[in-house]
Write a protein that holds these residues in place. Structure first.
Motif, PDB file in Angstrom:
ATOM      1  N   MET A   1      37.233  30.627  38.306  1.00 57.31           N
ATOM      2  CA  MET A   1      37.834  31.613  39.203  1.00 57.31           C
ATOM      3  C   MET A   1      38.751  30.902  40.208  1.00 57.31           C
ATOM      4  SD  MET A   1      36.548  34.843  38.782  1.00 57.31           S
ATOM      5  CE  MET A   1      35.213  35.631  37.878  1.00 57.31           C
ATOM      6  N   THR A   2      39.909  31.484  40.454  1.00 54.95           N
ATOM      7  CA  THR A   2      40.857  30.945  41.429  1.00 54.95           C
ATOM      8  C   THR A   2      41.180  32.038  42.438  1.00 54.95           C
ATOM      9  OG1 THR A   2      41.853  29.469  39.788  1.00 54.95           O
ATOM     10  CG2 THR A   2      43.149  29.953  41.764  1.00 54.95           C
ATOM     11  N   THR A   3      41.055  31.712  43.715  1.00 54.01           N
ATOM     12  CA  THR A   3      41.381  32.663  44.776  1.00 54.01           C
ATOM     13  C   THR A   3      42.681  32.237  45.434  1.00 54.01           C
ATOM     14  OG1 THR A   3      39.046  33.146  45.187  1.00 54.01           O
ATOM     15  CG2 THR A   3      40.613  33.709  46.940  1.00 54.01           C
ATOM     16  N   GLU A  31      49.980  36.793  32.210  1.00 54.92           N
ATOM     17  CA  GLU A  31      48.849  37.716  32.271  1.00 54.92           C
ATOM     18  C   GLU A  31      48.261  37.786  33.675  1.00 54.92           C
ATOM     19  OE1 GLU A  31      49.291  35.352  30.002  1.00 54.92           O
ATOM     20  OE2 GLU A  31      49.808  36.639  28.298  1.00 54.92           O
ATOM     21  N   GLN A  32      48.157  36.645  34.357  1.00 53.62           N
ATOM     22  CA  GLN A  32      47.615  36.634  35.718  1.00 53.62           C
ATOM     23  C   GLN A  32      48.525  37.376  36.688  1.00 53.62           C
ATOM     24  OE1 GLN A  32      47.164  32.350  36.050  1.00 53.62           O
ATOM     25  NE2 GLN A  32      44.936  32.526  35.992  1.00 53.62           N
ATOM     26  N   GLN A  35      48.066  40.931  36.207  1.00 52.26           N
ATOM     27  CA  GLN A  35      46.792  41.325  36.802  1.00 52.26           C
ATOM     28  C   GLN A  35      46.945  41.546  38.301  1.00 52.26           C
ATOM     29  OE1 GLN A  35      43.754  38.329  36.439  1.00 52.26           O
ATOM     30  NE2 GLN A  35      42.212  39.524  37.543  1.00 52.26           N
ATOM     31  N   PHE A  41      43.884  47.670  39.211  1.00 48.39           N
ATOM     32  CA  PHE A  41      42.934  46.572  39.122  1.00 48.39           C
ATOM     33  C   PHE A  41      43.383  45.322  39.881  1.00 48.39           C
ATOM     34  CE2 PHE A  41      42.318  49.136  35.263  1.00 48.39           C
ATOM     35  CZ  PHE A  41      40.973  49.479  35.437  1.00 48.39           C
ATOM     36  N   GLY A  42      44.528  45.396  40.541  1.00 49.49           N
ATOM     37  CA  GLY A  42      45.031  44.259  41.303  1.00 49.49           C
ATOM     38  C   GLY A  42      45.473  44.673  42.684  1.00 49.49           C
ATOM     39  N   THR A 290      41.106  37.137  43.838  1.00 47.73           N
ATOM     40  CA  THR A 290      40.440  36.223  42.910  1.00 47.73           C
ATOM     41  C   THR A 290      40.840  36.554  41.482  1.00 47.73           C
ATOM     42  OG1 THR A 290      38.546  35.980  44.416  1.00 47.73           O
ATOM     43  CG2 THR A 290      38.225  35.338  42.122  1.00 47.73           C
ATOM     44  N   LEU A 291      41.400  35.563  40.816  1.00 47.56           N
ATOM     45  CA  LEU A 291      41.850  35.744  39.446  1.00 47.56           C
ATOM     46  C   LEU A 291      40.686  35.528  38.490  1.00 47.56           C
ATOM     47  CD1 LEU A 291      45.181  33.737  39.674  1.00 47.56           C
ATOM     48  CD2 LEU A 291      44.981  36.204  39.396  1.00 47.56           C
ATOM     49  N   ALA A 292      40.569  36.402  37.517  1.00 47.57           N
ATOM     50  CA  ALA A 292      39.522  36.254  36.517  1.00 47.57           C
ATOM     51  C   ALA A 292      39.870  35.076  35.604  1.00 47.57           C
ATOM     52  CB  ALA A 292      39.389  37.536  35.722  1.00 47.57           C
TER      53      ALA A 292
END
Length: 292
Positions: A1-3, A31-32, A35, A41-42, A290-292
């Motif tokens: 996970m990256t925030t 894709e990120q 997102q 969802f973002g 936070t990226l999945a």
């Protein structure tokens, strides 16, 4: 996970997620980015702007050599994560971010050079926000038609290059403009190699008021969908309308978009005619994601 930390900004309703990455170390996939920009969802945005020093990008270093003051590069991506050349509203929001964070300043009578994939864009502060010189523009040769979304006859479009590609369609009146759904991407024939933003324009009740052209515009942006505003699209719409009106048309325009109003000005420069875009730019809120 990256925030990641972000700032949300907007210009006449055209909204962006700005991510500061001065050293160019943050690698976001398509894709990120999609997102992050997702409305449900973002964070939700028409695009993402990475704030990075020009020296840390291969696209930025040649521009920095051309203009040493172009310290900051606007790395712009559409809402679907695809790469875009630049964004007129985004440049103004980018400039608001730089000046509000103390990363750059615009002294009275001076300009801030911003590096983009469409070259360097000079920005001035104005009473209503910022004005950006979008540089030279060009008519795109060849005929193009835009299919009517209701299955009727196709309409002719005019190709305009303002650093990124546009096709402008003139509608008979505001009623026709308001009836449009703009849910699906307009079909262009022939299809431009890199796609294009499509602007649907209607003349105002008084097309010229006190020497200023008056039009309204709706836009379908490639990789995004319909947006409340598009800066380069606004410039393309004014340029196309002036072209259709002929030599008597003005060089100053007020363009009404769903998110507000913008001004477009055409002026002579050493390398040919330039077009400038003026309007507001605001920072709305800050947060982290936070990226999945």
């Amino acid at each position: 996970m990256t925030t990641i930390a972000f700032t949300k900004g907007q210009g006449t309703g055209n909204d962006f997620v700005l991510v500061e990455d001065a050293d160019g170390t943050l690698e976001l996939t398509q894709e990120q980015i999609a997102q992050i920009c997702h409305r449900h969802f973002g964070v939700g945005a028409d695009g993402l702007i990475r704030v990075v020093r020009s020296e840390h990008l291969p696209e930025g270093r040649p521009l920095l050599a051309e203009e040493p003051r172009a310290e900051w590069f606007m790395d712009y991506r559409n809402a679907d994560g695809s790469v875009a050349e630049m964004c007129g509203n985004g440049v103004r929001v980018f400039s608001r971010y730089l000046t509000s964070r103390g990363l750059a300043e615009i002294m009275p009578g001076s300009t801030l050079p911003v590096a983009t994939r469409a070259g360097i864009k000079d920005v001035q502060a104005s009473a209503g926000g910022f004005q950006v010189d979008l540089g030279r523009w060009a008519l795109v040769p060849g005929d193009v038609t835009v299919d009517d979304e209701l299955g009727g006859a196709s309409r002719p479009g005019l190709g305009i290059d303002v650093g990124n590609p546009h096709v402008v369609v003139l509608l008979p009146d505001r009623a026709a403009q308001q009836r449009m759904q703009l849910i699906e991407p307009p079909v262009l024939r022939p299809a431009p190699p890199a796609g294009a933003n499509v602007e649907f324009v209607a003349l105002g009740e008084q097309p010229i008021v006190d020497g200023v052209g008056q039009i309204s515009m709706r836009v379908f942006e490639r990789g995004v969908g319909e947006t409340l505003s598009c800066g380069t699209g606004t410039a393309a719409a004014a340029l196309a309308t002036r072209h259709w009106m002929g030599e008597s048309a003005p060089n100053l325009w007020r363009v009404q978009v769903p998110g507000g109003a913008l001004t477009v000005r055409m002026f002579a420069a050493e390398d040919g005619e330039h077009v400038a875009l003026g309007g507001p730019a605001e920072l709305v809120f800050e947060g982290s994601f936070t990226l999945a």
